[in-house]
Design a protein around this motif. Sequence first.
Motif, PDB file in Angstrom:
ATOM      1  N   THR A 105      10.965   5.294  -1.540  1.00 12.60           N
ATOM      2  CA  THR A 105      11.643   6.393  -0.750  1.00 12.60           C
ATOM      3  C   THR A 105      10.554   7.208   0.091  1.00 12.60           C
ATOM      4  O   THR A 105       9.298   6.938  -0.180  1.00 12.60           O
ATOM      5  N   ILE A 106      11.035   7.833   1.105  1.00 12.54           N
ATOM      6  CA  ILE A 106      10.049   8.806   1.782  1.00 12.54           C
ATOM      7  C   ILE A 106      10.700  10.175   1.025  1.00 12.54           C
ATOM      8  O   ILE A 106      11.744  10.476   1.300  1.00 12.54           O
ATOM      9  N   PRO A 107       9.638  10.796   0.645  1.00 12.37           N
ATOM     10  CA  PRO A 107       9.956  12.046  -0.077  1.00 12.37           C
ATOM     11  C   PRO A 107      10.441  13.026   0.685  1.00 12.37           C
ATOM     12  O   PRO A 107      10.139  13.129   2.320  1.00 12.37           O
ATOM     13  N   GLY A 108      10.953  14.367   0.404  1.00 11.13           N
ATOM     14  CA  GLY A 108      11.239  15.361   1.231  1.00 11.13           C
ATOM     15  C   GLY A 108      12.125  15.326   2.200  1.00 11.13           C
ATOM     16  O   GLY A 108      13.217  14.333   1.981  1.00 11.13           O
ATOM     17  N   ARG A 109      12.323  16.054   3.315  1.00  8.08           N
ATOM     18  CA  ARG A 109      13.205  15.771   4.368  1.00  8.08           C
ATOM     19  C   ARG A 109      12.496  16.348   5.806  1.00  8.08           C
ATOM     20  O   ARG A 109      11.312  16.722   5.702  1.00  8.08           O
ATOM     21  N   VAL A 110      13.231  15.790   6.534  1.00 10.94           N
ATOM     22  CA  VAL A 110      12.951  15.982   7.996  1.00 10.94           C
ATOM     23  C   VAL A 110      12.666  17.582   8.407  1.00 10.94           C
ATOM     24  O   VAL A 110      13.640  18.346   7.685  1.00 10.94           O
ATOM     25  N   PRO A 111      11.606  17.923   9.009  1.00 17.37           N
ATOM     26  CA  PRO A 111      11.690  19.330   9.211  1.00 17.37           C
ATOM     27  C   PRO A 111      12.471  20.021  10.246  1.00 17.37           C
ATOM     28  O   PRO A 111      13.058  19.282  11.032  1.00 17.37           O
ATOM     29  N   LEU A 144       1.010  -1.273  -0.028  1.00 19.65           N
ATOM     30  CA  LEU A 144       0.016   0.149   0.006  1.00 19.65           C
ATOM     31  C   LEU A 144       0.746   1.437  -0.148  1.00 19.65           C
ATOM     32  O   LEU A 144       0.637   2.333  -0.777  1.00 19.65           O
ATOM     33  N   TYR A 145       2.109   1.074   0.824  1.00 19.50           N
ATOM     34  CA  TYR A 145       2.768   2.405   0.907  1.00 19.50           C
ATOM     35  C   TYR A 145       3.673   2.717  -0.441  1.00 19.50           C
ATOM     36  O   TYR A 145       3.441   3.563  -1.028  1.00 19.50           O
ATOM     37  N   ARG A 146       3.986   1.631  -1.193  1.00 15.24           N
ATOM     38  CA  ARG A 146       4.463   1.653  -2.352  1.00 15.24           C
ATOM     39  C   ARG A 146       3.436   2.510  -3.568  1.00 15.24           C
ATOM     40  O   ARG A 146       3.782   3.262  -4.033  1.00 15.24           O
ATOM     41  N   GLU A 147       2.187   1.767  -3.588  1.00 15.13           N
ATOM     42  CA  GLU A 147       1.023   2.267  -4.410  1.00 15.13           C
ATOM     43  C   GLU A 147       0.960   3.577  -4.235  1.00 15.13           C
ATOM     44  O   GLU A 147       0.771   4.405  -4.993  1.00 15.13           O
ATOM     45  N   ALA A 148       0.732   3.969  -2.828  1.00 16.07           N
ATOM     46  CA  ALA A 148       0.551   5.606  -2.422  1.00 16.07           C
ATOM     47  C   ALA A 148       1.433   6.282  -3.060  1.00 16.07           C
ATOM     48  O   ALA A 148       1.249   7.460  -3.480  1.00 16.07           O
ATOM     49  N   ARG A 149       2.850   5.803  -2.596  1.00 11.51           N
ATOM     50  CA  ARG A 149       3.890   6.734  -3.307  1.00 11.51           C
ATOM     51  C   ARG A 149       3.898   6.907  -4.770  1.00 11.51           C
ATOM     52  O   ARG A 149       4.033   7.913  -5.263  1.00 11.51           O
ATOM     53  N   HIS A 150       3.647   5.684  -5.434  1.00  4.63           N
ATOM     54  CA  HIS A 150       3.541   5.526  -6.884  1.00  4.63           C
ATOM     55  C   HIS A 150       2.640   6.843  -7.333  1.00  4.63           C
ATOM     56  O   HIS A 150       2.659   7.546  -8.212  1.00  4.63           O
ATOM     57  N   GLU A 151       1.504   6.597  -6.729  1.00  9.40           N
ATOM     58  CA  GLU A 151       0.430   7.590  -6.914  1.00  9.40           C
ATOM     59  C   GLU A 151       0.772   8.925  -6.866  1.00  9.40           C
ATOM     60  O   GLU A 151       0.357   9.871  -7.833  1.00  9.40           O
ATOM     61  N   GLU A 152       1.321   9.169  -5.853  1.00  9.05           N
ATOM     62  CA  GLU A 152       2.022  10.573  -5.269  1.00  9.05           C
ATOM     63  C   GLU A 152       2.692  11.259  -6.637  1.00  9.05           C
ATOM     64  O   GLU A 152       2.687  12.163  -6.946  1.00  9.05           O
ATOM     65  N   LEU A 153       3.530  10.276  -6.876  1.00  7.12           N
ATOM     66  CA  LEU A 153       4.592  10.564  -7.939  1.00  7.12           C
ATOM     67  C   LEU A 153       3.899  11.104  -9.250  1.00  7.12           C
ATOM     68  O   LEU A 153       4.431  11.779  -9.989  1.00  7.12           O
TER      69      LEU A 153
END
Lengths: 361, 336
Positions: free
Chosen positions: B273-279, A347-356
């Motif tokens: 990835t986790i986008p962006g960075r730590v505030p 789900l995290y991967r998909e949500a990230r993908h959607e976001e991208l």
Amino acid sequence: MTRNDIILEARGLKRRFVTHKPLFGKPTEVRAVDGVDLQVRRGETLAIVGESGCGKSTLARLLVRLIEPSGGTVHYEGREIGALGDAAMRGLRRDLQFIFQDPFASLNPRMTVGALIEEPLRAHGIGDAAARRDQAAQMLTRVGLSPRHADRYPHEFSGGQRQRIGIARALACGPKVVIGDEPVSALDVSIQAQVVNLLEDLKQEFELTLIVIAHDLSVIRHMADRVAVMYLGQLVEIARTEDLFRAPRHPYTEALLAAIPLPQYGARKVKVSIEGDPPDPIAPPPGCRFHTRCPYAIAACQTDRPALRDLEPGHSVACLRAEELDLTGTADAERSHNPATERRFRLYREARHEELQSTPT
Amino acid sequence: MTPDAPPLLEVRNLSIRVANARSNLVDDVSFSLQPGRTLCIVGESGCGKSQTALALMGLLASPPLSVTGGTALFNGRDLLSLPQAEKQRIRGDRMAMIFQEPMSSLNPVLRIGEQIAEAVRRHRGVSNSVARARALEMLEKVRIPAAGKRLDEFPHQLSGGMRQRAMIAMALANDPELLLADEPTTALDVTIQAQILDLMRTLQAELGTAMILITHDLGVVAEMADEVAVMYAGRIVEIGATQDIFDDPQHPYTIGLMSSMPALGRRSERLVTIPGRVPSATDMPDGCRFASRCPFRIGICARTPELSNPGGSHRVACWRAPIEETYLQPQEAQPA
């Protein structure tokens, strides 16, 4: 493999450093790189791994002649780069670029980001001022920053962004070979993944050959096609990444893999298979240099120095006992996550993908 | 863990603020620790994990940092409001701390043995020779080879791994009930790290010391922790037993962190990835501090989520946890 597949080659490469020079008597020397033969194939990602002081950074610098060897040669595209004059070497620098570990120390704090990226272009006389500015803007976009960042200074950026600037600078003049010396190890985990992805994208796009120096074996596992393991100035094992992790043939490689803590509950615990510190590189042990810490050492290991030899095509190892030892890799080290956790990761991967998809960066 | 046993350490609503900042650097942090257990605090640079430990030790860089609220009951006494003299009596005796870089926390001009003996003399009031004998005993306990010789050496004569062993020997010299370890193996090579982790585990089992281990490395967490607190931007976003955290991660940050690590056993495809960075510490966002980087954010994330309970001792601060129940039917989740 034809000669043409080899883009960079080290033969018998050596580098000594004088650590102490008394008024009388012999100076103390450390042999940081002590007879390395290495072939880098066009388009591959080759990783060089080992612990601090094993000589991996020295080897990286020798490969692009940032420092001069004490012995041996490096050939780039069949030409010996040690024999080149200053002017020819300067021309070659366009092809061979370096990304440093510490993005805080490797960028001149008094230059704007734009000037930093344009500098290698200017040095090689590429384009006019306007063209260079365009190129810098393009590079900034390409590494995930914005052209408007060109007028800012390095201190205004975070560690991850600075590493992106370092990458833009290294790639600006269109190199063929890029060496990264611990390019992601100073970065936080979440930022590390971003930069690893970026390096892989750029490698593809610019058709680079990538040499990565690292001590983090999970990053290596992900990025590298082949891995070379170094111990006290010498290569002890070279193999395809798959093979090295699944079935290491050198006891040192096995120990390195066993020492990595796995981020999973109930995974195998780290194994302390080698005790103590590496020996002093100023006075490396005779015979196999690893014998003082090797759990499999026999009498012969104390006297006979094993040469790097092919066990099977593409898998070389420097160990007297390589054929008889049955070493453990990481194939069974991890267990799969339970389905519910897998589902969340998905789900995290998909949500990230959607976001991208919806917000192009 | 017996829930009835009184905790050794009970931290309640600890907040730390940088002078003039508009929000807390460490915000409303609560956790407890039973005797002999290990709690790992995991998070990235700037998440407040080190400041939390320093505040407990009374070593916060103040000013500009100061504790703005909360209590930390250690054996029933509040560490945060103890008078200075009382703090000094506890520190180095009942609780001790080891740091990432042993070279900068050892006194470079004092012999190793002398530094360990000093801690013993100070808290136990014993003679020099008794303190020195204790120092030797401790160096042997942390398996420093030729301990008798090392006793009279200076820190620079020891390797990084040996120095960290010496630090551990010093910290444990007075049999503390609580050891705080801030990234104790981060500066070490992986084979040396394995030795130190193994040593810490062995000593802990032998001495029954409780431990707060601060790390950014989820591998070290899985290796050492009984309980885990995941910190992000000054708050605990998820806390629970180690198995809960790894087998049932609930917070999107925990999930993102785990997904973005390359696996060792098989080649992963493109890294998540986790986008962006730590505030930044001086400019924390309102509401959920992870929201701007979270792929699951919705309107309600502008409000601060409380730590709530998905089961057992496992708690998570996310409006949308568990995500599989809220993400598939996107709608405004109700506060728990």
